[in-house]
Design a protein around this motif. Structure first.
Motif, PDB file in Angstrom:
ATOM      1  N   ALA A 257       0.830  -1.208   0.000  1.00  0.00           N
ATOM      2  CA  ALA A 257       0.000   0.000   0.000  1.00  0.00           C
ATOM      3  C   ALA A 257       0.863   1.256   0.000  1.00  0.00           C
ATOM      4  N   VAL A 258       1.940   1.236   0.757  1.00  0.00           N
ATOM      5  CA  VAL A 258       2.834   2.396   0.797  1.00  0.00           C
ATOM      6  C   VAL A 258       3.548   2.562  -0.537  1.00  0.00           C
ATOM      7  N   LEU A 259       3.989   1.468  -1.125  1.00  0.00           N
ATOM      8  CA  LEU A 259       4.754   1.536  -2.369  1.00  0.00           C
ATOM      9  C   LEU A 259       3.936   2.091  -3.530  1.00  0.00           C
ATOM     10  N   VAL A 260       2.624   1.847  -3.531  1.00  0.00           N
ATOM     11  CA  VAL A 260       1.785   2.357  -4.620  1.00  0.00           C
ATOM     12  C   VAL A 260       1.022   3.610  -4.199  1.00  0.00           C
ATOM     13  N   ASP A 261       1.433   4.200  -3.065  1.00  0.00           N
ATOM     14  CA  ASP A 261       0.853   5.447  -2.575  1.00  0.00           C
ATOM     15  C   ASP A 261      -0.617   5.316  -2.211  1.00  0.00           C
ATOM     16  N   ALA A 262      -1.050   4.128  -1.842  1.00  0.00           N
ATOM     17  CA  ALA A 262      -2.425   3.929  -1.371  1.00  0.00           C
ATOM     18  C   ALA A 262      -2.369   3.780   0.139  1.00  0.00           C
ATOM     19  N   MET A 263      -2.317   4.924   0.807  1.00  0.00           N
ATOM     20  CA  MET A 263      -2.055   4.920   2.232  1.00  0.00           C
ATOM     21  C   MET A 263      -3.137   4.242   3.061  1.00  0.00           C
ATOM     22  N   PRO A 264      -2.749   3.252   3.900  1.00  0.00           N
ATOM     23  CA  PRO A 264      -3.698   2.737   4.886  1.00  0.00           C
ATOM     24  C   PRO A 264      -3.944   3.803   5.951  1.00  0.00           C
ATOM     25  N   GLN A 265      -5.086   3.712   6.613  1.00  0.00           N
ATOM     26  CA  GLN A 265      -5.434   4.628   7.706  1.00  0.00           C
ATOM     27  C   GLN A 265      -5.335   6.089   7.264  1.00  0.00           C
ATOM     28  N   GLN A 266      -5.815   6.375   6.057  1.00  0.00           N
ATOM     29  CA  GLN A 266      -5.664   7.717   5.524  1.00  0.00           C
ATOM     30  C   GLN A 266      -6.800   8.651   5.917  1.00  0.00           C
ATOM     31  N   ARG A 267      -7.932   8.124   6.283  1.00  0.00           N
ATOM     32  CA  ARG A 267      -9.104   8.961   6.545  1.00  0.00           C
ATOM     33  C   ARG A 267      -8.878  10.016   7.630  1.00  0.00           C
ATOM     34  N   PRO A 268      -8.296   9.670   8.792  1.00  0.00           N
ATOM     35  CA  PRO A 268      -8.096  10.705   9.820  1.00  0.00           C
ATOM     36  C   PRO A 268      -7.221  11.844   9.344  1.00  0.00           C
ATOM     37  N   LEU A 269      -6.155  11.543   8.601  1.00  0.00           N
ATOM     38  CA  LEU A 269      -5.262  12.582   8.120  1.00  0.00           C
ATOM     39  C   LEU A 269      -5.973  13.477   7.114  1.00  0.00           C
ATOM     40  N   LEU A 270      -6.759  12.893   6.218  1.00  0.00           N
ATOM     41  CA  LEU A 270      -7.511  13.686   5.250  1.00  0.00           C
ATOM     42  C   LEU A 270      -8.492  14.619   5.958  1.00  0.00           C
ATOM     43  N   ALA A 271      -9.106  14.106   7.012  1.00  0.00           N
ATOM     44  CA  ALA A 271     -10.054  14.929   7.766  1.00  0.00           C
ATOM     45  C   ALA A 271      -9.340  16.112   8.417  1.00  0.00           C
ATOM     46  N   LYS A 272      -8.125  15.890   8.924  1.00  0.00           N
ATOM     47  CA  LYS A 272      -7.356  16.977   9.525  1.00  0.00           C
ATOM     48  C   LYS A 272      -7.036  18.052   8.494  1.00  0.00           C
ATOM     49  N   ILE A 273      -6.651  17.617   7.290  1.00  0.00           N
ATOM     50  CA  ILE A 273      -6.291  18.571   6.235  1.00  0.00           C
ATOM     51  C   ILE A 273      -7.503  19.404   5.848  1.00  0.00           C
ATOM     52  N   ARG A 274      -8.623  18.751   5.631  1.00  0.00           N
ATOM     53  CA  ARG A 274      -9.832  19.488   5.252  1.00  0.00           C
ATOM     54  C   ARG A 274     -10.260  20.438   6.366  1.00  0.00           C
ATOM     55  N   GLY A 275     -10.155  19.971   7.609  1.00  0.00           N
ATOM     56  CA  GLY A 275     -10.542  20.816   8.725  1.00  0.00           C
ATOM     57  C   GLY A 275      -9.636  22.028   8.879  1.00  0.00           C
ATOM     58  N   ALA A 276      -8.374  21.908   8.447  1.00  0.00           N
ATOM     59  CA  ALA A 276      -7.424  23.009   8.603  1.00  0.00           C
ATOM     60  C   ALA A 276      -7.622  24.101   7.568  1.00  0.00           C
ATOM     61  N   VAL A 277      -8.044  23.739   6.347  1.00  0.00           N
ATOM     62  CA  VAL A 277      -8.095  24.742   5.279  1.00  0.00           C
ATOM     63  C   VAL A 277      -9.508  25.104   4.839  1.00  0.00           C
ATOM     64  N   GLU A 278     -10.477  24.221   5.022  1.00  0.00           N
ATOM     65  CA  GLU A 278     -11.849  24.543   4.615  1.00  0.00           C
ATOM     66  C   GLU A 278     -12.567  25.242   5.774  1.00  0.00           C
ATOM     67  N   THR A 279     -12.347  26.546   5.879  1.00  0.00           N
ATOM     68  CA  THR A 279     -12.876  27.300   7.017  1.00  0.00           C
ATOM     69  C   THR A 279     -14.038  28.214   6.653  1.00  0.00           C
TER      70      THR A 279
END
Length: 335
Positions: A257-279
């Motif tokens: 998953a890491v080698l093909v850039d399909a990150m496991p456990q990606q949902r929490p990080l994506l939520a943090k990014i959206r929460g930081a910039v979509e204000t």
């Protein structure tokens, strides 16, 4: 387009995305290789001499695992030596995952070979010298326990969470065709505490697999000696092969998953990014996040906004997210 660097006073930046315990882990893997090599010679010789398939299986596990751990050690060495090599545009942090993937393949092949050899022993059983075989198997288990303690990482969690996310989790296409306004390229300098080093995990699983076969060998030999259940010796080999094959599959999935850039456990990080910039005035139109090393993630964020917030401001918000080490921001004017 403006390019801005973060964390360097000389106007340059590097792409060093190695794990926080890289050198420590490298040293420990080399120590375990030395221990394993000595014990594998003893067990293979003793298993052939005393006629124990379970003991021979344990020895061959050690030999192949020593080779697999050598891959891990060399990956640590290469990644460290070439960490500043500009040819690796996102650093050498993924070399550990590449080595882990190779180790998982070796682990799977070993599991199949041990199960096959054990099955053959059902057809052609051999006489076993139980007393001598038990002594050597116990010595092998002691070595495996010491090795496992050396490779155990108390700071990181090696869970088996294999997330499969749809396209909506990895990107949200629909780029705004309006004028491109600002690009920002930044590097974080956080301490990455909750990272998973798949290279160390691979070495650890090889040692645990050895320990498992040692335990199964001891159980089979003791019961065989007391009750005459010689069939347990090859049976334990088959059981061990099945369990090790499952570990191999888990490691293949996580490293792949890491080698093909399909990150496991990606949902929490994506939520943090959206929460930081979509204000309020902003909308993320395209988002890509992937791992570039243990505890290090890169992100490309494309925003559509009606406000006047600068890319630098968004950068500062994103760099507060500990997992992000490399950020590229693209801003488009909303309709």
């Amino acid at each position: 387009m403006a390019t801005m660097e973060h964390g360097h006073t000389d106007g340059t930046h590097t792409h060093v995305f190695l794990g926080s315990d890289h050198e420590r882990n490298e040293r420990r893997v080399w120590m375990v290789i030395a221990l394993t090599t000595v014990m594998m010679v003893v067990e293979i010789a003793a298993g052939q001499w005393f006629g124990s398939m379970a003991l021979t299986a344990d020895g061959w596990h050690m030999s192949t695992h020593a080779g697999a751990m050598l891959i891990s050690a060399l990956a640590y060495l290469y990644a460290r030596k070439h960490a500043h090599d500009p040819r690796f545009t996102f650093g050498t942090g993924k070399f550990g995952d590449l080595a882990g993937f190779a180790s998982a393949v070796v682990l799977g092949v070993v599991a199949l070979l041990i199960a096959w050899e054990s099955a053959l022993r059902f057809v052609s059983p051999v006489e076993i010298d139980f007393n001598q075989a038990i002594i050597v198997a116990v010595l092998g288990l002691i070595v495996n326990i010491v090795s496992a303690l050396l490779l155990k990482d108390d700071h990181h969690h090696y869970g088996h969470h294999q997330g499969h996310h749809g396209d909506d989790d990895n990107h949200d296409h629909g780029h705004d065709s309006h004028a491109h306004r600002h690009d920002d390229h930044a590097h974080g300098s956080h301490a990455h505490h909750q990272s998973r080093d798949n290279n160390l995990r691979a070495a650890y699983l090889h040692v645990v697999a050895d320990a498992l076969t040692s335990v199964l060998a001891i159980v089979a030999l003791i019961l065989g000696k007391w009750n005459g259940w010689t069939f347990l010796d090859p049976a334990m080999g088959i059981v061990g092969g099945i369990i090790i094959a499952r570990w191999s599959w888990s490691l293949l999935r996580s490293t792949g998953a890491v080698l093909v850039d399909a990150m496991p456990q990606q949902r929490p990080l994506l939520a943090k990014i959206r929460g930081a910039v979509e204000t309020g005035n902003e909308n993320i139109t395209d988002l890509h996040v992937w791992q570039v090393g243990p505890g290090h993630h890169a992100a490309i964020v494309s925003l559509s906004t009606t406000g006047e917030t600068s890319a630098a401001a968004y950068r500062e918000k994103l760099l507060e997210i500990e997992e992000l080490s490399h950020v590229t921001i693209e801003i488009n004017a909303a309709a």
